[in-house]
Design an enzyme around this catalytic site. Sequence first.
Site, PDB file in Angstrom:
ATOM      1  N   GLU A   1      -0.387 -15.494 -15.908  1.00 57.80           N
ATOM      2  CA  GLU A   1      -1.675 -15.794 -16.522  1.00 57.80           C
ATOM      3  C   GLU A   1      -1.587 -15.791 -18.040  1.00 57.80           C
ATOM      4  O   GLU A   1      -0.738 -15.117 -18.618  1.00 57.80           O
ATOM      5  CB  GLU A   1      -2.769 -14.852 -16.017  1.00 57.80           C
ATOM      6  CG  GLU A   1      -2.482 -13.375 -16.148  1.00 57.80           C
ATOM      7  CD  GLU A   1      -3.587 -12.513 -15.515  1.00 57.80           C
ATOM      8  OE1 GLU A   1      -4.588 -12.291 -16.188  1.00 57.80           O
ATOM      9  OE2 GLU A   1      -3.416 -12.062 -14.362  1.00 57.80           O
TER      10      GLU A   1
ATOM     11  N   ASP B   1      -0.497  -3.222 -10.878  1.00 52.85           N
ATOM     12  CA  ASP B   1      -1.712  -4.038 -10.982  1.00 52.85           C
ATOM     13  C   ASP B   1      -1.633  -5.279 -10.093  1.00 52.85           C
ATOM     14  O   ASP B   1      -2.618  -5.674  -9.483  1.00 52.85           O
ATOM     15  CB  ASP B   1      -1.896  -4.459 -12.449  1.00 52.85           C
ATOM     16  CG  ASP B   1      -3.185  -5.239 -12.676  1.00 52.85           C
ATOM     17  OD1 ASP B   1      -4.234  -4.769 -12.200  1.00 52.85           O
ATOM     18  OD2 ASP B   1      -3.149  -6.308 -13.305  1.00 52.85           O
TER      19      ASP B   1
ATOM     20  N   HIS C   1      -1.267  -7.607  -4.713  1.00 48.90           N
ATOM     21  CA  HIS C   1      -1.466  -9.022  -4.396  1.00 48.90           C
ATOM     22  C   HIS C   1      -0.177  -9.720  -3.959  1.00 48.90           C
ATOM     23  O   HIS C   1      -0.133 -10.411  -2.948  1.00 48.90           O
ATOM     24  CB  HIS C   1      -2.027  -9.777  -5.606  1.00 48.90           C
ATOM     25  CG  HIS C   1      -3.282  -9.188  -6.163  1.00 48.90           C
ATOM     26  ND1 HIS C   1      -4.253  -8.632  -5.373  1.00 48.90           N
ATOM     27  CD2 HIS C   1      -3.742  -9.079  -7.434  1.00 48.90           C
ATOM     28  CE1 HIS C   1      -5.250  -8.209  -6.144  1.00 48.90           C
ATOM     29  NE2 HIS C   1      -4.955  -8.448  -7.390  1.00 48.90           N
TER      30      HIS C   1
END
Length: 501
Positions: free
Chosen positions: A218, A237, A242
């Site tokens: 990102e 994180d 994920h």
Amino acid sequence: MKTIEPCTIVILGAGGDLARRKLIPALFRLELFNRLPESVSILGCGRKPMSDEQWAAEVRGMLEAKHAPEVLDAAFARFGARLHYHANPPDDAESYQRLQRRLDGEPQFPPNMVFYMSVRPAEFPFIIDKLGNVGLLQEKGGWRRVVIEKPFGYDLLSAQTLQQSLYHHLNESQIYRIDHYLGKGTVQNVMVFRFGNVLLEPIWNRHYIDHVQITHSENLGVEGRAGYFEGAGALRDMLQSHLMQLLAIVAMEPPVSMSAEHLRDEKVKVLKAIRPITQSSVNAHAFRGQYGSGVVNGVTVPSYLEEKGVAADSVTETYAAMKLFIDNWRWAGVPFYLRTGKRMAENISAICIRFRSPPQDLLKHASHGSQHPNWIMLGIQPNDCLKMEMQVKVPGLDVRTRTISLDATYHQKGEENFDAYEGLLLDVMLGDHSLFLRIDEVEAAWRVVDPVIKVWSMERDFINTYPAGSWGPRGTYRLFDREDQFWRHSLSLEGATLEAY
Ligand code: BG6
């Protein structure tokens, strides 16, 4: 289709980043598409004292940038009427009692309740305790469900401790451990793609697949979340949660049925089959980096160390990559490369699967340059798409080959396009656990990354840096097994060669 029972959605941490950026916009989009039944109330809980009307005005402000005024006006008349607010400042010992009196006493709050923990992970046990002690988690007049955001714990031990504290007040069926990646369209499409088509199954294994890459990169930096990110880092994180879930969905065996338990049984099995990384092999399997200053989309941005709230000597990673092996019959010997980074060159999340080369290079005289293997790529964002790269003959008298990309983008014009949270919020209201994590999945994922966390927390003298706006530290290439393996940064044909980088 199951219908949603009347319920109250209580957002704890209503003033925080997640509520503002994801939850409230998702609830509003459900309203826009008429997916929220009339009898759903939303109660925001935050530190700031505010009236219901002030909060409704604040929520409207959050939505203004995302919707045209006429769209907003039409739907906000309904949405605004659902919104209520309760202040629970940390120093107010009575605030949870008052919350209980309001929720149990006022008729606008249906007794079925979702408590969404949109707060810092360190606050989960304290708030659950408070809710439990005032009786709000007891399922007397209606169901009570609690949504817990990731990361669930900081490592295996703390996840187990957190779990024990939840069990004082909740049973497993009341707990929804959310990983919003499982709500993304393409992620669910991986299951449809794999289990709704027969032609993939014979090649979905070590005999045909060379390696798998799972990327989330990102442009954004820590965006005012340094307080949380300093303690978490990119590994916790994004990667432990994920990316590990994406791995599980790509690699799991077909479940007995699509029921929540059968699905989660298969995900756990594959997570447990990941080869443990010993502390001495951490450096061969994991790589971390931290962004320096640089240029992102034409704008000069500061380094991580210059961000507000970051310690001057911080070695928190903003980039993490890992190589994992799954020791089972399907995947033995196939590396799975996972990476995530902030302030990278582009926003892209994708699963890229590279196939082996044909056993004999019969067409070597017909192809330009090196042989190009087949790829299947599932783009998660910015566009959800499905692409396959194959060899074809170039039209003409000579036998020459070229690579084409079959674009099987499945999104058609005019089809509803939701972010991940809309569907997951509906699932909680419907009581469907399929896309939420069971505690054994969370534990298995922590077991994989725990040795890396340990080693990185001891090695505090040095961290590789990468310029903001780049594809991360160069050293990350050392994770690859062979020279012809390289990170695929783009799903277009130009991204198919190492020379592109
Ligand atoms: C969150 C992470 O879980 O996922 C963030 O905490 C990250 O750091 C975000 O930016 C990415 O989610 P999405 O849906 O924007 O890709």
